[in-house]
Design a protein around this motif. Sequence first.
Motif, PDB file in Angstrom:
ATOM      1  N   ASP A 174       0.860  -1.182   0.000  1.00  0.00           N
ATOM      2  CA  ASP A 174       0.000   0.000   0.000  1.00  0.00           C
ATOM      3  C   ASP A 174       0.897   1.233   0.000  1.00  0.00           C
ATOM      4  OD1 ASP A 174      -1.792   2.069   0.403  1.00  0.00           O
ATOM      5  OD2 ASP A 174      -2.983   0.990   1.901  1.00  0.00           O
ATOM      6  N   GLY A 175       0.921   1.947  -1.111  1.00  0.00           N
ATOM      7  CA  GLY A 175       1.805   3.096  -1.250  1.00  0.00           C
ATOM      8  C   GLY A 175       1.466   4.264  -0.354  1.00  0.00           C
ATOM      9  N   ARG A 176       0.265   4.281   0.207  1.00  0.00           N
ATOM     10  CA  ARG A 176      -0.119   5.386   1.084  1.00  0.00           C
ATOM     11  C   ARG A 176       0.697   5.416   2.370  1.00  0.00           C
ATOM     12  NH1 ARG A 176      -6.408   4.199   1.567  1.00  0.00           N
ATOM     13  NH2 ARG A 176      -5.466   2.150   1.950  1.00  0.00           N
ATOM     14  N   ASN A 177       1.389   4.320   2.669  1.00  0.00           N
ATOM     15  CA  ASN A 177       2.183   4.254   3.895  1.00  0.00           C
ATOM     16  C   ASN A 177       3.580   4.837   3.736  1.00  0.00           C
ATOM     17  OD1 ASN A 177       0.087   2.929   5.268  1.00  0.00           O
ATOM     18  ND2 ASN A 177       0.746   0.932   4.507  1.00  0.00           N
ATOM     19  N   ILE A 178       3.933   5.297   2.553  1.00  0.00           N
ATOM     20  CA  ILE A 178       5.276   5.842   2.324  1.00  0.00           C
ATOM     21  C   ILE A 178       5.375   7.246   2.903  1.00  0.00           C
ATOM     22  CG2 ILE A 178       6.974   6.492   0.586  1.00  0.00           C
ATOM     23  CD1 ILE A 178       5.733   4.394  -1.263  1.00  0.00           C
ATOM     24  N   ARG A 179       6.451   7.485   3.662  1.00  0.00           N
ATOM     25  CA  ARG A 179       6.714   8.791   4.236  1.00  0.00           C
ATOM     26  C   ARG A 179       8.159   9.192   3.948  1.00  0.00           C
ATOM     27  NH1 ARG A 179       2.121   8.180   4.392  1.00  0.00           N
ATOM     28  NH2 ARG A 179       0.626   8.375   6.108  1.00  0.00           N
ATOM     29  N   THR A 180       8.376  10.485   3.720  1.00  0.00           N
ATOM     30  CA  THR A 180       9.724  11.022   3.543  1.00  0.00           C
ATOM     31  C   THR A 180       9.931  12.155   4.540  1.00  0.00           C
ATOM     32  OG1 THR A 180       8.942  12.546   1.824  1.00  0.00           O
ATOM     33  CG2 THR A 180       9.835  10.427   1.088  1.00  0.00           C
ATOM     34  N   ASP A 181      11.208  12.493   4.821  1.00  0.00           N
ATOM     35  CA  ASP A 181      11.476  13.594   5.745  1.00  0.00           C
ATOM     36  C   ASP A 181      12.602  14.481   5.219  1.00  0.00           C
ATOM     37  OD1 ASP A 181      13.947  12.422   6.353  1.00  0.00           O
ATOM     38  OD2 ASP A 181      13.174  11.407   8.130  1.00  0.00           O
ATOM     39  N   ARG A 182      12.891  15.527   5.959  1.00  0.00           N
ATOM     40  CA  ARG A 182      13.880  16.509   5.529  1.00  0.00           C
ATOM     41  C   ARG A 182      15.309  15.991   5.630  1.00  0.00           C
ATOM     42  NH1 ARG A 182      11.615  22.157   8.266  1.00  0.00           N
ATOM     43  NH2 ARG A 182       9.609  22.209   7.137  1.00  0.00           N
ATOM     44  N   LEU A 183      15.498  14.889   6.312  1.00  0.00           N
ATOM     45  CA  LEU A 183      16.828  14.302   6.442  1.00  0.00           C
ATOM     46  C   LEU A 183      17.181  13.407   5.252  1.00  0.00           C
ATOM     47  CD1 LEU A 183      16.785  13.374  10.244  1.00  0.00           C
ATOM     48  CD2 LEU A 183      17.817  15.383   9.154  1.00  0.00           C
ATOM     49  N   GLY A 184      16.244  13.307   4.314  1.00  0.00           N
ATOM     50  CA  GLY A 184      16.488  12.486   3.140  1.00  0.00           C
ATOM     51  C   GLY A 184      16.163  11.022   3.339  1.00  0.00           C
ATOM     52  N   LEU A 185      15.328  10.732   4.325  1.00  0.00           N
ATOM     53  CA  LEU A 185      14.963   9.350   4.619  1.00  0.00           C
ATOM     54  C   LEU A 185      13.566   9.049   4.110  1.00  0.00           C
ATOM     55  CD1 LEU A 185      16.324   8.994   8.259  1.00  0.00           C
ATOM     56  CD2 LEU A 185      17.463   8.420   6.101  1.00  0.00           C
ATOM     57  N   CYS A 186      13.380   7.813   3.682  1.00  0.00           N
ATOM     58  CA  CYS A 186      12.087   7.336   3.194  1.00  0.00           C
ATOM     59  C   CYS A 186      11.704   6.113   4.020  1.00  0.00           C
ATOM     60  CB  CYS A 186      12.200   6.977   1.712  1.00  0.00           C
ATOM     61  SG  CYS A 186      10.656   6.473   0.927  1.00  0.00           S
ATOM     62  N   SER A 187      10.438   6.009   4.388  1.00  0.00           N
ATOM     63  CA  SER A 187       9.994   4.948   5.293  1.00  0.00           C
ATOM     64  C   SER A 187       9.895   3.581   4.632  1.00  0.00           C
ATOM     65  CB  SER A 187       8.639   5.320   5.891  1.00  0.00           C
ATOM     66  OG  SER A 187       7.659   5.426   4.863  1.00  0.00           O
ATOM     67  N   GLY A 188       9.737   3.544   3.330  1.00  0.00           N
ATOM     68  CA  GLY A 188       9.598   2.278   2.622  1.00  0.00           C
ATOM     69  C   GLY A 188       9.348   2.534   1.157  1.00  0.00           C
ATOM     70  N   LEU A 189       9.278   1.465   0.382  1.00  0.00           N
ATOM     71  CA  LEU A 189       9.106   1.591  -1.064  1.00  0.00           C
ATOM     72  C   LEU A 189       7.982   0.693  -1.553  1.00  0.00           C
ATOM     73  CD1 LEU A 189      12.836   1.515  -2.254  1.00  0.00           C
ATOM     74  CD2 LEU A 189      11.396   3.513  -1.852  1.00  0.00           C
ATOM     75  N   PRO A 190       7.332   1.082  -2.648  1.00  0.00           N
ATOM     76  CA  PRO A 190       6.276   0.224  -3.198  1.00  0.00           C
ATOM     77  C   PRO A 190       6.835  -1.125  -3.623  1.00  0.00           C
ATOM     78  CG  PRO A 190       6.886   1.941  -4.768  1.00  0.00           C
ATOM     79  CD  PRO A 190       7.546   2.289  -3.477  1.00  0.00           C
TER      80      PRO A 190
END
Length: 282
Positions: A174-190
């Motif tokens: 479920d792509g809606r669970n993807i989060r990014t932040d200002r530190l250049g981190l991503c929570s997960g990928l499709p």
Amino acid sequence: MDTLAIEPTYRVVLGDVNRFRIMVVGAGGTGSTLALFLAGLAYHARQKGIQVELTLVDHDVVELKNCGRQAVSLQAALAGGVPKVADLALRLNAAYGLDIAAWPQPYVMDMTRGWFHHGAGGRECAHLIIGCVDNHLARREIAKTVKLFDGRLWAIDCGNEQNSGQVLIGNLADGRNIRTDRLGLCSGLPSPYLQEPDLLTPDPNAQAQSCAEMALAETQSLMVNRMAATIAAQYTAVFVLQRQVLHLSTMFTLDPPTARSLLITETNINEYKRDSKSYIRC
């Protein structure tokens, strides 16, 4: 005067993990070659205090037509009836002093229920399943596995045609669970199967010949599976040694030899963040 705008890129960080379970599904041209690469990676990782547990899954047996295109032994082909994964595990364990497990059976989702290490919420051990299969039914089982573990398991899908191929990586159904932040981190990928849903449907252009038969007939490059395995091995090495994921996918062709990787950017992941459709029903 226009200024050049460079879009920020992101990465997924796995955290402080020193144990990895990797399952390779399919031991054909790509999977058998990848097994060689991953055995070397497991040995190297062990010297750095990182534990890598490998499991090979495939129900096929070694045949003479497999020799040369696949990393199986002529002795196993001549003996007859030897499972590919048993041949690979036996030789690689002897070469590197490993304990690679061989499961000579077709892959189904339920096989991972006992293989997955739950621990403290699954955080003590990172899990990666690598699909090296050539049919939509096996891919559907892997896709259901990704959905079952809901972000706690990563998947790589390797695919190829006669002279080209692709490698995709992801962990979210479920792509809606993807989060990014200002530190250049991503929570997960499709998931690979969210990136390319057509992988889960029958291929209308599927060849009647096997990859081994096409290689013998010179209608498929002898190196296309090795190229897919090399890219998948690099993805896995970054996953294990650097504990991170840096790309969504890599597409390649051997005519002429060229590769292009898709970086993790807002542009590249936004379409999956908006899409709430589940790619498969478990």
